[in-house]
Design a protein around this motif. Sequence first.
Motif, PDB file in Angstrom:
ATOM      1  N   MET A  45      62.024  85.144  79.026  1.00  5.96           N
ATOM      2  CA  MET A  45      61.451  85.555  77.749  1.00  5.96           C
ATOM      3  C   MET A  45      62.566  85.571  76.717  1.00  5.96           C
ATOM      4  N   GLN A  46      62.340  84.938  75.595  1.00  6.66           N
ATOM      5  CA  GLN A  46      63.333  84.937  74.531  1.00  6.66           C
ATOM      6  C   GLN A  46      62.951  85.982  73.490  1.00  6.66           C
ATOM      7  N   LEU A  47      63.897  86.846  73.177  1.00  8.08           N
ATOM      8  CA  LEU A  47      63.699  87.867  72.146  1.00  8.08           C
ATOM      9  C   LEU A  47      64.404  87.435  70.880  1.00  8.08           C
ATOM     10  N   SER A  48      63.695  87.516  69.780  1.00  4.43           N
ATOM     11  CA  SER A  48      64.288  87.286  68.469  1.00  4.43           C
ATOM     12  C   SER A  48      64.131  88.571  67.670  1.00  4.43           C
ATOM     13  N   ILE A  49      65.230  89.240  67.387  1.00  2.00           N
ATOM     14  CA  ILE A  49      65.209  90.587  66.821  1.00  2.00           C
ATOM     15  C   ILE A  49      65.987  90.621  65.510  1.00  2.00           C
ATOM     16  N   MET A  50      65.415  91.245  64.502  1.00  2.00           N
ATOM     17  CA  MET A  50      66.144  91.482  63.250  1.00  2.00           C
ATOM     18  C   MET A  50      66.857  92.832  63.364  1.00  2.00           C
ATOM     19  N   VAL A  51      68.154  92.805  63.414  1.00  7.24           N
ATOM     20  CA  VAL A  51      68.954  94.022  63.563  1.00  7.24           C
ATOM     21  C   VAL A  51      69.205  94.620  62.187  1.00  7.24           C
ATOM     22  N   SER A  52      68.729  95.835  61.998  1.00  7.55           N
ATOM     23  CA  SER A  52      68.885  96.490  60.693  1.00  7.55           C
ATOM     24  C   SER A  52      69.453  97.895  60.821  1.00  7.55           C
TER      25      SER A  52
ATOM     26  N   VAL B  22      73.592  91.894  79.062  1.00  2.82           N
ATOM     27  CA  VAL B  22      73.356  93.316  78.778  1.00  2.82           C
ATOM     28  C   VAL B  22      73.442  94.107  80.082  1.00  2.82           C
ATOM     29  N   GLU B  23      74.310  95.109  80.053  1.00  7.24           N
ATOM     30  CA  GLU B  23      74.534  95.936  81.237  1.00  7.24           C
ATOM     31  C   GLU B  23      73.724  97.227  81.197  1.00  7.24           C
TER      32      GLU B  23
ATOM     33  N   LEU C 135      68.148  86.860  72.285  1.00  7.99           N
ATOM     34  CA  LEU C 135      68.512  87.097  73.676  1.00  7.99           C
ATOM     35  C   LEU C 135      67.519  86.395  74.588  1.00  7.99           C
ATOM     36  N   THR C 136      67.968  86.056  75.780  1.00  4.32           N
ATOM     37  CA  THR C 136      67.081  85.511  76.800  1.00  4.32           C
ATOM     38  C   THR C 136      67.010  86.506  77.942  1.00  4.32           C
ATOM     39  N   CYS C 137      65.782  86.905  78.279  1.00  6.54           N
ATOM     40  CA  CYS C 137      65.567  87.915  79.320  1.00  6.54           C
ATOM     41  C   CYS C 137      64.698  87.322  80.415  1.00  6.54           C
ATOM     42  N   GLY C 138      65.056  87.572  81.645  1.00  2.35           N
ATOM     43  CA  GLY C 138      64.274  87.049  82.758  1.00  2.35           C
ATOM     44  C   GLY C 138      63.102  87.934  83.099  1.00  2.35           C
ATOM     45  N   GLY C 139      61.993  87.308  83.499  1.00  6.73           N
ATOM     46  CA  GLY C 139      60.843  88.053  84.006  1.00  6.73           C
ATOM     47  C   GLY C 139      60.111  88.827  82.942  1.00  6.73           C
ATOM     48  N   ASP C 140      59.447  89.885  83.377  1.00  3.05           N
ATOM     49  CA  ASP C 140      58.587  90.701  82.519  1.00  3.05           C
ATOM     50  C   ASP C 140      59.427  91.665  81.705  1.00  3.05           C
ATOM     51  N   LEU C 141      59.165  91.731  80.416  1.00  2.00           N
ATOM     52  CA  LEU C 141      59.909  92.648  79.546  1.00  2.00           C
ATOM     53  C   LEU C 141      59.631  94.102  79.860  1.00  2.00           C
ATOM     54  N   ASN C 142      58.578  94.340  80.613  1.00  7.58           N
ATOM     55  CA  ASN C 142      58.263  95.719  80.967  1.00  7.58           C
ATOM     56  C   ASN C 142      58.885  96.114  82.295  1.00  7.58           C
TER      57      ASN C 142
ATOM     58  N   ARG D 270      66.617  94.845  77.573  1.00  6.52           N
ATOM     59  CA  ARG D 270      66.769  95.550  78.840  1.00  6.52           C
ATOM     60  C   ARG D 270      67.933  94.980  79.622  1.00  6.52           C
ATOM     61  N   LYS D 271      68.264  95.675  80.658  1.00  4.88           N
ATOM     62  CA  LYS D 271      69.373  95.263  81.510  1.00  4.88           C
ATOM     63  C   LYS D 271      69.120  93.857  82.048  1.00  4.88           C
ATOM     64  N   GLY D 272      70.141  93.010  81.946  1.00  4.04           N
ATOM     65  CA  GLY D 272      70.019  91.650  82.449  1.00  4.04           C
ATOM     66  C   GLY D 272      69.796  90.609  81.375  1.00  4.04           C
ATOM     67  N   CYS D 273      69.389  91.022  80.175  1.00  7.66           N
ATOM     68  CA  CYS D 273      69.209  90.056  79.087  1.00  7.66           C
ATOM     69  C   CYS D 273      70.559  89.432  78.707  1.00  7.66           C
ATOM     70  N   GLN D 274      70.517  88.187  78.227  1.00 10.65           N
ATOM     71  CA  GLN D 274      71.718  87.475  77.805  1.00 10.65           C
ATOM     72  C   GLN D 274      71.703  87.316  76.283  1.00 10.65           C
ATOM     73  N   VAL D 275      72.827  87.627  75.637  1.00 14.62           N
ATOM     74  CA  VAL D 275      72.957  87.435  74.195  1.00 14.62           C
ATOM     75  C   VAL D 275      73.252  85.961  73.935  1.00 14.62           C
ATOM     76  N   ASP D 276      72.391  85.283  73.156  1.00 14.33           N
ATOM     77  CA  ASP D 276      72.543  83.846  72.889  1.00 14.33           C
ATOM     78  C   ASP D 276      73.073  83.572  71.489  1.00 14.33           C
ATOM     79  N   GLU D 277      72.456  84.217  70.496  1.00  8.72           N
ATOM     80  CA  GLU D 277      72.830  83.957  69.105  1.00  8.72           C
ATOM     81  C   GLU D 277      72.926  85.260  68.323  1.00  8.72           C
ATOM     82  N   VAL D 278      73.869  85.291  67.411  1.00 10.68           N
ATOM     83  CA  VAL D 278      74.016  86.417  66.488  1.00 10.68           C
ATOM     84  C   VAL D 278      74.127  85.842  65.080  1.00 10.68           C
TER      85      VAL D 278
END
Length: 266
Positions: free
Chosen positions: A30-37, A52-53, A100-107, A67-75
């Motif tokens: 799952m790819q997360l695209s988040i606006m950090v404010s 992400v640890e 970020l790219t996260c494996g599996g279910d975000l929940n 969540r734990k295990g997600c990878q930071v791809d772009e900033v």
Amino acid sequence: PAAADALSGGGAQRPEEAASIQQVKLSKTMQLSIMVSARPFGMRVQRGTTQVEEVFPGFPAKAAGVRKGCQVDEVAGTRVASGNWLDVFQKSPMPFELKLTCGGDLNGQGHGPLSHEDSQLLRVMVAKKPYGMNVQVNKVPRVVEVLPGFPAEAAGIRRGHVLVKVNDKPVDATNWFEEYQAAKLPFTMALDTAVPVQPDNPFFKARKKDKGSKHQHLSDKQARKKDKDSKHHHHSDKHTKRESDELEDEYEQALLDAEVLEALRG
């Protein structure tokens, strides 16, 4: 700082104001695209990686689904690696996009107050003071009060939790306060949520119902009722006696009237 949130720095906004989130489902990720404010963002990335640890409760990262295990791809539109992602993150003016790219279910696991491997251990990040918890020592530094509306409550800290680490340094009754006061914001804490309360702890006196007191209360109530009944009975006796006296007076008066009448006839 080694013990601080790796994604921190800059002025603070309210953590809940953090992000507009876009989720793109891939094959098994799952790819997360988040606006950090808002900073601190509330996640820690493992040293030497972009993974992400840890995600801290009460901060934007958790609310955004990181969540734990997600990878930071772009900033901020820049592809990042282990050597530059933090520098780019800290220097990017807000708001900016984080991917970020996260494996599996975000929940899945690793996302919540007890995201640490040890489910009894609650790890939180302190980004501002006052934090809103009252710690007292009997034998261990134990939380005796959590103030509503403060960060401690939002992080999941509850009355009875025991402080065991500040900035990953073990603490006990002798040094917890010194370490807490000396720690520079932001810093982490770990609390054990399952340490039994000692029976002699004056801050956690058992609230047991006093059966004797209850029985005494009932006895007092019964006594008051009995006294009330007795008063009614006494009042009734007085009333009866008064009526009896009145009748006796009337009888004596009648006898006197009869004697006078008899004398007049004679």
